[in-house]
Design a protein around this motif. Structure first.
Motif, PDB file in Angstrom:
ATOM      1  N   HIS A  68       0.828  -1.210   0.000  1.00 49.76           N
ATOM      2  CA  HIS A  68       0.000   0.000   0.000  1.00 49.76           C
ATOM      3  C   HIS A  68       0.859   1.254   0.000  1.00 49.76           C
ATOM      4  N   GLN A  69       2.031   1.145   0.604  1.00 50.27           N
ATOM      5  CA  GLN A  69       2.948   2.276   0.680  1.00 50.27           C
ATOM      6  C   GLN A  69       4.336   1.712   1.005  1.00 50.27           C
ATOM      7  N   VAL A  70       5.313   2.617   1.059  1.00 51.64           N
ATOM      8  CA  VAL A  70       6.661   2.177   1.448  1.00 51.64           C
ATOM      9  C   VAL A  70       6.932   2.731   2.846  1.00 51.64           C
ATOM     10  N   PHE A 102       7.766   5.659   9.622  1.00 50.06           N
ATOM     11  CA  PHE A 102       7.366   6.819   8.841  1.00 50.06           C
ATOM     12  C   PHE A 102       7.130   6.387   7.410  1.00 50.06           C
ATOM     13  N   HIS A 103       6.336   7.169   6.680  1.00 52.23           N
ATOM     14  CA  HIS A 103       5.986   6.849   5.296  1.00 52.23           C
ATOM     15  C   HIS A 103       5.500   8.101   4.605  1.00 52.23           C
ATOM     16  N   LEU A 104       5.336   8.007   3.302  1.00 46.62           N
ATOM     17  CA  LEU A 104       4.933   9.160   2.500  1.00 46.62           C
ATOM     18  C   LEU A 104       3.628   8.845   1.775  1.00 46.62           C
ATOM     19  N   HIS A 105       2.781   9.867   1.638  1.00 46.68           N
ATOM     20  CA  HIS A 105       1.588   9.775   0.785  1.00 46.68           C
ATOM     21  C   HIS A 105       1.798  10.698  -0.403  1.00 46.68           C
ATOM     22  N   TRP A 106       1.404  10.258  -1.599  1.00 46.42           N
ATOM     23  CA  TRP A 106       1.575  11.109  -2.772  1.00 46.42           C
ATOM     24  C   TRP A 106       0.441  10.847  -3.759  1.00 46.42           C
ATOM     25  N   SER A 114      -1.366  15.027  -0.786  1.00 42.98           N
ATOM     26  CA  SER A 114      -1.459  15.168   0.662  1.00 42.98           C
ATOM     27  C   SER A 114      -2.780  14.558   1.134  1.00 42.98           C
ATOM     28  N   GLU A 115      -2.833  14.212   2.400  1.00 39.58           N
ATOM     29  CA  GLU A 115      -4.077  13.712   2.981  1.00 39.58           C
ATOM     30  C   GLU A 115      -4.811  14.872   3.650  1.00 39.58           C
ATOM     31  N   HIS A 116      -4.176  15.556   4.603  1.00 38.33           N
ATOM     32  CA  HIS A 116      -4.790  16.741   5.191  1.00 38.33           C
ATOM     33  C   HIS A 116      -4.756  17.900   4.197  1.00 38.33           C
ATOM     34  N   ALA A 127       4.033  13.528   4.633  1.00 39.12           N
ATOM     35  CA  ALA A 127       4.757  12.493   5.384  1.00 39.12           C
ATOM     36  C   ALA A 127       4.101  12.281   6.733  1.00 39.12           C
ATOM     37  N   HIS A 128       4.071  11.037   7.179  1.00 40.02           N
ATOM     38  CA  HIS A 128       3.548  10.679   8.499  1.00 40.02           C
ATOM     39  C   HIS A 128       4.617   9.968   9.309  1.00 40.02           C
ATOM     40  N   PHE A 129       4.786  10.420  10.528  1.00 42.33           N
ATOM     41  CA  PHE A 129       5.673   9.752  11.490  1.00 42.33           C
ATOM     42  C   PHE A 129       4.782   9.235  12.610  1.00 42.33           C
ATOM     43  N   LEU A 200      -6.368   6.526  12.148  1.00 41.32           N
ATOM     44  CA  LEU A 200      -5.435   6.070  11.115  1.00 41.32           C
ATOM     45  C   LEU A 200      -6.065   6.406   9.763  1.00 41.32           C
ATOM     46  N   THR A 201      -5.246   6.760   8.765  1.00 39.64           N
ATOM     47  CA  THR A 201      -5.813   7.065   7.442  1.00 39.64           C
ATOM     48  C   THR A 201      -5.767   5.855   6.514  1.00 39.64           C
ATOM     49  N   THR A 202      -5.361   4.710   7.055  1.00 39.90           N
ATOM     50  CA  THR A 202      -5.431   3.450   6.299  1.00 39.90           C
ATOM     51  C   THR A 202      -6.224   2.450   7.131  1.00 39.90           C
TER      52      THR A 202
END
Ligand SMILES: [Zn+2]
Length: 254
Positions: A68-70, A102-106, A114-116, A127-129, A200-202
């Protein structure tokens, strides 16, 4: 997807509105991300964030393509590293919060990712930490928005390392080790942020997560995001959810 797949894999970013079919929390009233209306925030003056010494040093991390993400975790069992050594306290939160990942959304292009959102504005990446209070299970996530760097050399080089490494993890469960300096990745004014309680956003979109959305933006090269879009996946973000009755706080120096 077939029903025999594990529930943790039973979702994708093509249709986030369908997540609640398998993950009921996703239909809750306190979900993330949200569109933060800056004029509709309550001013706060939280205590300073305090980080452990490993926040400022180069540490070995493991990047993993989880389908789903890295996501990036501390490379445990290497050089005697202890996952308990990277933590923060303060910032208006109670207890000690240990680094989880941590991971990145794009997104497909620079207009999304971005999510927000801030006053309806979207950014090309976020980025989320993720941190966890191990005593009570409380999750806290630090979020940072990105802007496209004007010049290649204006890019935050620590994030360039992330996009270079992540874009090589073509298959699910591919991993790679890389050193990162967390303070360089989270390069922002630590006193200026929004704070609210969400999820959580996932999936499973569990609620009760304390969000800290920093106001400073991190510069990233468009080419770095293109590497991710071309090699990993085109979009990795959940659209904004209803705020409902929640109060959004704004921590400020003044
Ligand atoms: Zn995230």
């Amino acid at each position: 997807m077939s029903c025999t797949e594990e529930s943790s894999d039973y979702w994708d970013y093509d249709d986030p509105s369908a997540w609640s079919k398998h993950f009921p929390s996703a239909a809750g009233l306190c979900q993330s991300p949200i569109n933060i209306i800056s004029n509709d925030t309550a001013l706060e003056s939280y205590p300073l964030l305090i980080f452990s010494s490993k926040y400022n040093s180069n540490e070995l991390f493991t990047l993993t393509n989880n389908g789903h993400q890295v996501a990036v975790t501390l490379a445990q069992h290497t050089y005697g590293q202890n996952e308990n050594d990277l933590w923060f306290t303060g910032g208006g939160l109670t207890g000690q919060f240990y680094f989880v990942n941590f991971h990145l959304h794009w997104g497909r292009n620079d207009r999304h990712g971005s999510e927000h959102e801030i006053d309806g504005e979207r950014f090309p990446a976020e980025a989320h930490f993720v941190f966890k209070n191990q005593q009570n299970g409380q999750l806290a996530v630090f979020a940072f928005h990105f802007i496209i760097a004007d010049q290649w050399d204006d890019e935050n080089t620590e994030w360039e390392k992330y996009t270079d490494a992540a874009s090589q993890l073509l298959n699910v469960n591919d991993t790679m080790n890389c050193t990162f300096n967390l303070s360089q990745l989270m390069k922002a004014n630590e006193r200026e942020f929004f704070r609210y309680t969400g999820s959580l956003t996932t999936p499973p979109c569990t609620e009760g997560v304390v969000w800290t959305v920093f106001m400073d933006k991190i510069p990233i090269a468009e080419q770095s995001l293109n590497q991710l879009r071309q090699n990993i996946t085109k979009k990795v973000y959940r659209p904004v959810q209803s705020i409902n009755n929640r109060t959004i706080s704004r921590n400020s120096l003044d």
